[in-house]
Design a protein around this motif. Structure first.
Motif, PDB file in Angstrom:
ATOM      1  N   ILE A   9       0.834  -1.209   0.000  1.00 19.74           N
ATOM      2  CA  ILE A   9       0.000   0.000   0.000  1.00 19.74           C
ATOM      3  C   ILE A   9       0.866   1.256   0.000  1.00 19.74           C
ATOM      4  O   ILE A   9       0.638   2.189  -0.779  1.00 19.74           O
ATOM      5  N   ALA A  10       1.863   1.284   0.867  1.00 19.41           N
ATOM      6  CA  ALA A  10       2.741   2.454   0.951  1.00 19.41           C
ATOM      7  C   ALA A  10       3.512   2.664  -0.351  1.00 19.41           C
ATOM      8  O   ALA A  10       3.637   3.784  -0.845  1.00 19.41           O
ATOM      9  N   GLY A  11       4.030   1.569  -0.912  1.00 19.53           N
ATOM     10  CA  GLY A  11       4.813   1.670  -2.133  1.00 19.53           C
ATOM     11  C   GLY A  11       4.018   2.210  -3.302  1.00 19.53           C
ATOM     12  O   GLY A  11       4.518   3.028  -4.082  1.00 19.53           O
ATOM     13  N   LEU A  12       2.765   1.783  -3.421  1.00 15.70           N
ATOM     14  CA  LEU A  12       1.915   2.272  -4.509  1.00 15.70           C
ATOM     15  C   LEU A  12       1.600   3.760  -4.348  1.00 15.70           C
ATOM     16  O   LEU A  12       1.343   4.456  -5.325  1.00 15.70           O
ATOM     17  N   ALA A  13       1.612   4.227  -3.088  1.00 16.72           N
ATOM     18  CA  ALA A  13       1.357   5.642  -2.828  1.00 16.72           C
ATOM     19  C   ALA A  13       2.633   6.488  -2.902  1.00 16.72           C
ATOM     20  O   ALA A  13       2.573   7.709  -2.760  1.00 16.72           O
ATOM     21  N   GLY A  14       3.775   5.815  -3.086  1.00 19.49           N
ATOM     22  CA  GLY A  14       5.004   6.573  -3.313  1.00 19.49           C
ATOM     23  C   GLY A  14       5.904   6.758  -2.117  1.00 19.49           C
ATOM     24  O   GLY A  14       6.809   7.591  -2.149  1.00 19.49           O
ATOM     25  N   PHE A  15       5.682   6.010  -1.030  1.00 25.45           N
ATOM     26  CA  PHE A  15       6.633   6.056   0.074  1.00 25.45           C
ATOM     27  C   PHE A  15       6.901   4.636   0.553  1.00 25.45           C
ATOM     28  O   PHE A  15       6.283   3.685   0.073  1.00 25.45           O
ATOM     29  N   LYS A  16       7.815   4.460   1.480  1.00 27.15           N
ATOM     30  CA  LYS A  16       8.353   3.140   1.755  1.00 27.15           C
ATOM     31  C   LYS A  16       8.216   2.737   3.213  1.00 27.15           C
ATOM     32  O   LYS A  16       8.723   3.406   4.105  1.00 27.15           O
ATOM     33  N   MET A  17       7.508   1.630   3.458  1.00 27.89           N
ATOM     34  CA  MET A  17       7.465   1.033   4.789  1.00 27.89           C
ATOM     35  C   MET A  17       8.651   0.079   4.943  1.00 27.89           C
ATOM     36  O   MET A  17       8.976  -0.662   4.007  1.00 27.89           O
ATOM     37  N   PRO A  18       9.305   0.051   6.092  1.00 30.18           N
ATOM     38  CA  PRO A  18      10.437  -0.868   6.286  1.00 30.18           C
ATOM     39  C   PRO A  18       9.970  -2.310   6.420  1.00 30.18           C
ATOM     40  O   PRO A  18       8.818  -2.583   6.749  1.00 30.18           O
ATOM     41  N   MET A  19      10.876  -3.232   6.158  1.00 34.07           N
ATOM     42  CA  MET A  19      10.562  -4.658   6.266  1.00 34.07           C
ATOM     43  C   MET A  19      10.534  -5.082   7.728  1.00 34.07           C
ATOM     44  O   MET A  19      11.315  -4.593   8.547  1.00 34.07           O
ATOM     45  N   SER A  20       9.644  -6.025   8.049  1.00 32.48           N
ATOM     46  CA  SER A  20       9.588  -6.582   9.396  1.00 32.48           C
ATOM     47  C   SER A  20      10.339  -7.906   9.492  1.00 32.48           C
ATOM     48  O   SER A  20      10.740  -8.317  10.578  1.00 32.48           O
ATOM     49  N   PHE A  21      10.522  -8.585   8.360  1.00 30.40           N
ATOM     50  CA  PHE A  21      11.166  -9.903   8.360  1.00 30.40           C
ATOM     51  C   PHE A  21      12.116 -10.019   7.179  1.00 30.40           C
ATOM     52  O   PHE A  21      11.902  -9.414   6.140  1.00 30.40           O
ATOM     53  N   ARG A  22      13.124 -10.849   7.350  1.00 31.09           N
ATOM     54  CA  ARG A  22      14.014 -11.187   6.242  1.00 31.09           C
ATOM     55  C   ARG A  22      14.523 -12.618   6.447  1.00 31.09           C
ATOM     56  O   ARG A  22      15.544 -12.849   7.078  1.00 31.09           O
ATOM     57  N   ALA A  23      13.742 -13.586   5.969  1.00 34.19           N
ATOM     58  CA  ALA A  23      14.101 -15.011   6.037  1.00 34.19           C
ATOM     59  C   ALA A  23      14.573 -15.425   7.429  1.00 34.19           C
ATOM     60  O   ALA A  23      15.697 -15.904   7.600  1.00 34.19           O
ATOM     61  N   PRO A  24      13.719 -15.273   8.463  1.00 31.28           N
ATOM     62  CA  PRO A  24      14.170 -15.554   9.836  1.00 31.28           C
ATOM     63  C   PRO A  24      14.475 -17.020  10.124  1.00 31.28           C
ATOM     64  O   PRO A  24      15.178 -17.316  11.095  1.00 31.28           O
ATOM     65  N   PHE A  25      13.980 -17.941   9.293  1.00 31.21           N
ATOM     66  CA  PHE A  25      14.202 -19.356   9.581  1.00 31.21           C
ATOM     67  C   PHE A  25      15.428 -19.910   8.865  1.00 31.21           C
ATOM     68  O   PHE A  25      15.712 -21.099   8.942  1.00 31.21           O
ATOM     69  N   PHE A  26      16.150 -19.055   8.164  1.00 30.98           N
ATOM     70  CA  PHE A  26      17.422 -19.446   7.565  1.00 30.98           C
ATOM     71  C   PHE A  26      18.547 -18.811   8.389  1.00 30.98           C
ATOM     72  O   PHE A  26      19.360 -18.045   7.888  1.00 30.98           O
ATOM     73  N   CYS A  27      18.565 -19.128   9.672  1.00 26.41           N
ATOM     74  CA  CYS A  27      19.505 -18.510  10.609  1.00 26.41           C
ATOM     75  C   CYS A  27      20.374 -19.568  11.273  1.00 26.41           C
ATOM     76  O   CYS A  27      19.982 -20.728  11.428  1.00 26.41           O
TER      77      CYS A  27
END
Length: 382
Positions: free
Chosen positions: A194-212
């Motif tokens: 939603i944020a990206g389509l409106a032209g701004f950027k929400m940060p990520m909450s996850f990045r492959a947490p089970f490949f740790c």
């Protein structure tokens, strides 16, 4: 909540307007959770007064916020029958805004923006800045991200939630972790879309947490913005005397914040102690890679019991073969997303951005009319 997110997606896709989308998000927050909205208004007014007349150190602000969140989730939780949905994430964000020169109205709009308020992420002021470039490929990316998030919510999270509630075997912790991840990830992806389509950027909450490799890496990839919040406001001294203890202090602080965030109850305290103990053990065996890998797999089987305070009644799962197969499919889907999406997404979009947009729009439109759920997201209760 799902309906509101889909409506916001269409508003964002049609208008591509940051102002309209933020205003729409605020309206949804006011209509769906008025108690939370008025509390945010009061918080915003207090923040402006404090930032104008009082100089407070960042650490004291963060500690105050943490105490307020602890009280809120201890006495106004789902278990108590009355909850103030979204206040926790608003309070987390206050720490970034209290020294920022921003009007009270602008602060209210950013703290109560619906796609990030109730389940996060914790958004810094810079995230609301307008993106410099928005082309057909970036639009296709955000359409796809939203569609994937919606798919995870109405299918994957639905299956994993049902299995978690119905089963009380030794695998209950795994079922819970899969449900929590798919549900929380779905909200995060839809907010980013939603944020990206409106032209701004929400940060990520996850990045492959089970490949740790270990618990410390897991929490740096799980609820990323909370982990960064801890590092921003609970900094360890850079002197040589304390440098060797930095990793220990960071994980202890991060896990303590996660535990206190959920509330002052026995299971959340045991959750904190379990994670800190596990980190200390893994730090001792980090040279033995195979043993470390086994310990990390075992962590996923155990962490849910301390968080939920549940003792399993059965050894083997009691779910039907149908849901057993659906769970395996859901789990494979999550792993494939984590493993391939971030690497392959540019190639997928570059094939035909208009086709990606069309398929995403069709899927979301069909889902809006035929889906059977519109429930609350897991982390909205905190």
């Amino acid at each position: 909540m799902v309906t509101a997110l889909i409506v916001l997606y269409f508003i964002s896709a049609i208008t591509n307007s940051k102002k309209i989308v933020i205003l729409s998000g605020v309206v949804f927050s006011f209509l769906l959770y008025p108690e939370t909205f008025f509390i945010i208004c009061a918080i915003s007014l207090l923040v402006k007064i404090l930032s104008t007349y009082v100089i407070i150190k960042d650490l004291y602000i963060a500690l105050t916020v943490l105490v307020l969140i602890l009280l809120k989730n201890t006495f106004f939780s789902t278990a108590s029958g009355y909850q103030l949905v979204g206040v926790s994430f608003a309070l987390f964000q206050v720490c970034y805004y209290i020294k920022d020169n921003i009007s009270c109205g602008d602060l209210i709009s950013k703290l109560s923006f619906f796609p990030q308020l109730y389940c996060g992420p914790i958004v810094k002021p810079s995230s609301f800045d307008r993106l410099k470039k928005i082309n057909i490929k970036s639009l296709a990316l955000y359409h796809l991200i939203f569609a994937i998030g919606l798919f995870f919510k109405i299918y994957v999270a639905y299956v994993t939630h049902k299995i978690f509630l119905e089963d009380n075997s030794l695998l209950n912790s795994v079922f819970w972790l899969a449900y929590m991840y798919s549900d929380y990830l779905s909200w995060s992806l839809m907010g980013i879309g939603i944020a990206g389509l409106a032209g701004f950027k929400m940060p990520m909450s996850f990045r492959a947490p089970f490949f740790c490799r270990n618990v410390s890496q897991f929490y740096s990839r799980w609820n990323i913005t909370v982990f960064k919040w801890c590092n921003d406001f609970f900094k360890v001294s850079g002197s040589k005397k304390y440098r060797k203890y930095k990793a220990y202090i960071n994980i202890i602080v991060s896990v303590s914040v996660l535990s206190l965030w959920h509330g002052l109850t026995f299971n959340f305290l045991s959750f904190g102690i379990f994670n800190i103990t596990y980190f200390l053990i893994q730090n001792k065996i980090k040279k033995y890679r195979k043993i470390l890998l086994i310990s990390q797999i075992l962590f996923y089987f155990l962490v849910g019991y301390t968080f939920n305070g549940i003792i399993p009644n059965y050894i083997f799962p009691t779910i039907s073969y149908k849901y057993g197969i659906l769970f395996i499919v859901s789990l494979v889907t999550l792993f494939l997303f984590d493993f391939f999406f971030y690497r392959k997404v540019k190639k997928i979009i570059s094939i035909s951005p208009p086709l990606v947009i069309a398929v995403s729009l069709i899927f979301v439109t069909i889902s809006f009319f035929v889906r059977h759920i519109d429930g609350q997201f897991y982390y909205a209760q905190f």
